[in-house]
Design a protein around this motif. Structure first.
Motif, PDB file in Angstrom:
ATOM      1  N   LYS A  80       0.807  -1.216   0.000  1.00 45.00           N
ATOM      2  CA  LYS A  80       0.000   0.000   0.000  1.00 45.00           C
ATOM      3  C   LYS A  80       0.844   1.273   0.000  1.00 45.00           C
ATOM      4  N   VAL A  81       1.955   1.275   0.743  1.00 45.97           N
ATOM      5  CA  VAL A  81       2.730   2.510   0.907  1.00 45.97           C
ATOM      6  C   VAL A  81       4.047   2.514   0.139  1.00 45.97           C
ATOM      7  N   GLY A  82       4.350   1.424  -0.529  1.00 38.22           N
ATOM      8  CA  GLY A  82       5.611   1.376  -1.274  1.00 38.22           C
ATOM      9  C   GLY A  82       6.807   1.483  -0.350  1.00 38.22           C
ATOM     10  N   HIS A  83       7.752   2.341  -0.719  1.00 37.27           N
ATOM     11  CA  HIS A  83       8.989   2.495   0.060  1.00 37.27           C
ATOM     12  C   HIS A  83       8.906   3.602   1.105  1.00 37.27           C
ATOM     13  N   ALA A  84       7.713   4.201   1.293  1.00 38.68           N
ATOM     14  CA  ALA A  84       7.548   5.306   2.241  1.00 38.68           C
ATOM     15  C   ALA A  84       7.986   4.867   3.645  1.00 38.68           C
ATOM     16  N   PRO A  85       8.385   5.841   4.472  1.00 39.32           N
ATOM     17  CA  PRO A  85       8.832   5.501   5.829  1.00 39.32           C
ATOM     18  C   PRO A  85       7.748   4.788   6.639  1.00 39.32           C
ATOM     19  N   LEU A  86       8.156   3.730   7.333  1.00 40.48           N
ATOM     20  CA  LEU A  86       7.277   3.040   8.271  1.00 40.48           C
ATOM     21  C   LEU A  86       7.865   3.194   9.672  1.00 40.48           C
ATOM     22  N   TRP A  87       6.997   3.442  10.637  1.00 45.07           N
ATOM     23  CA  TRP A  87       7.357   3.511  12.053  1.00 45.07           C
ATOM     24  C   TRP A  87       6.917   2.188  12.645  1.00 45.07           C
ATOM     25  N   LEU A  88       7.867   1.382  13.115  1.00 49.29           N
ATOM     26  CA  LEU A  88       7.557   0.032  13.579  1.00 49.29           C
ATOM     27  C   LEU A  88       8.045  -0.195  15.005  1.00 49.29           C
ATOM     28  N   PRO A  89       7.309  -1.003  15.762  1.00 46.36           N
ATOM     29  CA  PRO A  89       7.776  -1.381  17.099  1.00 46.36           C
ATOM     30  C   PRO A  89       8.759  -2.545  17.005  1.00 46.36           C
ATOM     31  N   GLN A 123      11.913   3.189  10.558  1.00 45.80           N
ATOM     32  CA  GLN A 123      12.448   3.671  11.825  1.00 45.80           C
ATOM     33  C   GLN A 123      11.724   2.889  12.916  1.00 45.80           C
ATOM     34  N   PHE A 124      12.447   2.531  13.976  1.00 48.48           N
ATOM     35  CA  PHE A 124      11.893   1.688  15.028  1.00 48.48           C
ATOM     36  C   PHE A 124      11.824   2.415  16.354  1.00 48.48           C
ATOM     37  N   ILE A 125      10.716   2.229  17.069  1.00 51.89           N
ATOM     38  CA  ILE A 125      10.711   2.476  18.502  1.00 51.89           C
ATOM     39  C   ILE A 125      11.192   1.152  19.075  1.00 51.89           C
ATOM     40  N   GLU A 126      12.285   1.191  19.793  1.00 50.60           N
ATOM     41  CA  GLU A 126      12.975  -0.028  20.198  1.00 50.60           C
ATOM     42  C   GLU A 126      12.829  -0.232  21.697  1.00 50.60           C
ATOM     43  N   LEU A 127      12.323  -1.407  22.073  1.00 45.55           N
ATOM     44  CA  LEU A 127      12.115  -1.775  23.470  1.00 45.55           C
ATOM     45  C   LEU A 127      13.073  -2.907  23.823  1.00 45.55           C
ATOM     46  N   THR A 128      13.998  -2.635  24.729  1.00 46.88           N
ATOM     47  CA  THR A 128      14.964  -3.646  25.154  1.00 46.88           C
ATOM     48  C   THR A 128      14.490  -4.266  26.463  1.00 46.88           C
ATOM     49  N   PHE A 129      14.421  -5.593  26.461  1.00 45.28           N
ATOM     50  CA  PHE A 129      14.020  -6.344  27.649  1.00 45.28           C
ATOM     51  C   PHE A 129      15.197  -7.160  28.175  1.00 45.28           C
ATOM     52  N   ARG A 130      15.274  -7.259  29.491  1.00 46.40           N
ATOM     53  CA  ARG A 130      16.159  -8.236  30.117  1.00 46.40           C
ATOM     54  C   ARG A 130      15.326  -9.489  30.315  1.00 46.40           C
ATOM     55  N   LEU A 131      15.867 -10.623  29.891  1.00 44.88           N
ATOM     56  CA  LEU A 131      15.197 -11.903  30.056  1.00 44.88           C
ATOM     57  C   LEU A 131      16.098 -12.844  30.830  1.00 44.88           C
ATOM     58  N   GLU A 132      15.476 -13.790  31.502  1.00 49.03           N
ATOM     59  CA  GLU A 132      16.194 -14.823  32.241  1.00 49.03           C
ATOM     60  C   GLU A 132      16.064 -16.130  31.472  1.00 49.03           C
ATOM     61  N   TRP A 133      17.193 -16.801  31.268  1.00 47.07           N
ATOM     62  CA  TRP A 133      17.216 -18.091  30.581  1.00 47.07           C
ATOM     63  C   TRP A 133      16.480 -19.129  31.404  1.00 47.07           C
ATOM     64  N   ARG A 134      15.680 -19.946  30.724  1.00 41.66           N
ATOM     65  CA  ARG A 134      14.976 -21.052  31.384  1.00 41.66           C
ATOM     66  C   ARG A 134      15.492 -22.404  30.894  1.00 41.66           C
ATOM     67  N   SER A 135      15.615 -22.554  29.565  1.00 37.93           N
ATOM     68  CA  SER A 135      16.072 -23.834  29.027  1.00 37.93           C
ATOM     69  C   SER A 135      16.492 -23.654  27.570  1.00 37.93           C
ATOM     70  N   GLY A 136      17.170 -24.677  27.076  1.00 41.42           N
ATOM     71  CA  GLY A 136      17.576 -24.711  25.673  1.00 41.42           C
ATOM     72  C   GLY A 136      18.993 -24.227  25.459  1.00 41.42           C
TER      73      GLY A 136
END
Length: 166
Positions: free
Chosen positions: A13-22, A102-115
């Motif tokens: 719909k918007v082509g290459h126009a700027p997108l603001w993404l989370p 362009q991004f609104i960037e949310l950084t989270f601290r996570l704790e490892w559980r498995s894998g």
């Protein structure tokens, strides 16, 4: 990186126009109380950079759920969010195909559980635990995201134009 379907639909719909993404960044910590805890790092397939896991929040998805999903999809690691560590805005960018973002960037601290980490979905060529004292070379912004997640401060840091604005 794999482009989410909703972004492809928007681009029709918007082509290459700027997108603001989370966007979300997941700093997954293992052995947090060790003298030298480990952080989950991935080597991106698109540019070879080492980073924590990053991704885009899907429409209607809670950002904390998005970061857990991205970590699992990209590395096979199960982790739980501990706190929102940082809120920032990236510089505008242009992909090789001309798409502006362009991004609104949310950084989270996570704790490892498995894998054990592995490149699970083709977005990365490597995934591994790295001791905080021996992180690979990082860009300033990615290092700031990791530092915010590792800080003892329970408050989120707010960044604009590369500067702390809290």
């Amino acid at each position: 990186m794999s482009t989410p379907e909703f972004v492809l639909a928007l681009r029709e719909k918007v082509g290459h126009a700027p997108l603001w993404l989370p966007g979300v960044t997941g700093v997954v910590v293992r052995d947090a109380n060790a003298p030298d805890p480990e952080v989950l790092m991935v080597r991106r397939a698109d540019n070879g950079a080492w980073t924590p896991v990053t991704g885009i929040v899907d429409p209607g998805e809670h950002p904390a759920d998005a970061v857990v999903r991205e970590v699992a999809e990209e590395t096979g690691v199960e982790a739980v969010p501990v706190r929102l560590a940082r809120v920032g805005v990236t510089e505008p960018g242009v992909y090789p195909n001309g798409d502006q973002v362009q991004f609104i960037e949310l950084t989270f601290r996570l704790e490892w559980r498995s894998g054990e980490p592995h490149p699970a979905d083709g977005e990365n060529t490597d995934a591994r635990w790295c001791a905080v004292s021996r992180l690979p070379a990082l860009g300033q912004d990615m290092r700031a995201r990791i530092d915010a997640a590792l800080a003892d401060d329970e408050r989120a840091a707010f960044f604009a134009g590369g500067e702390l604005v809290r």
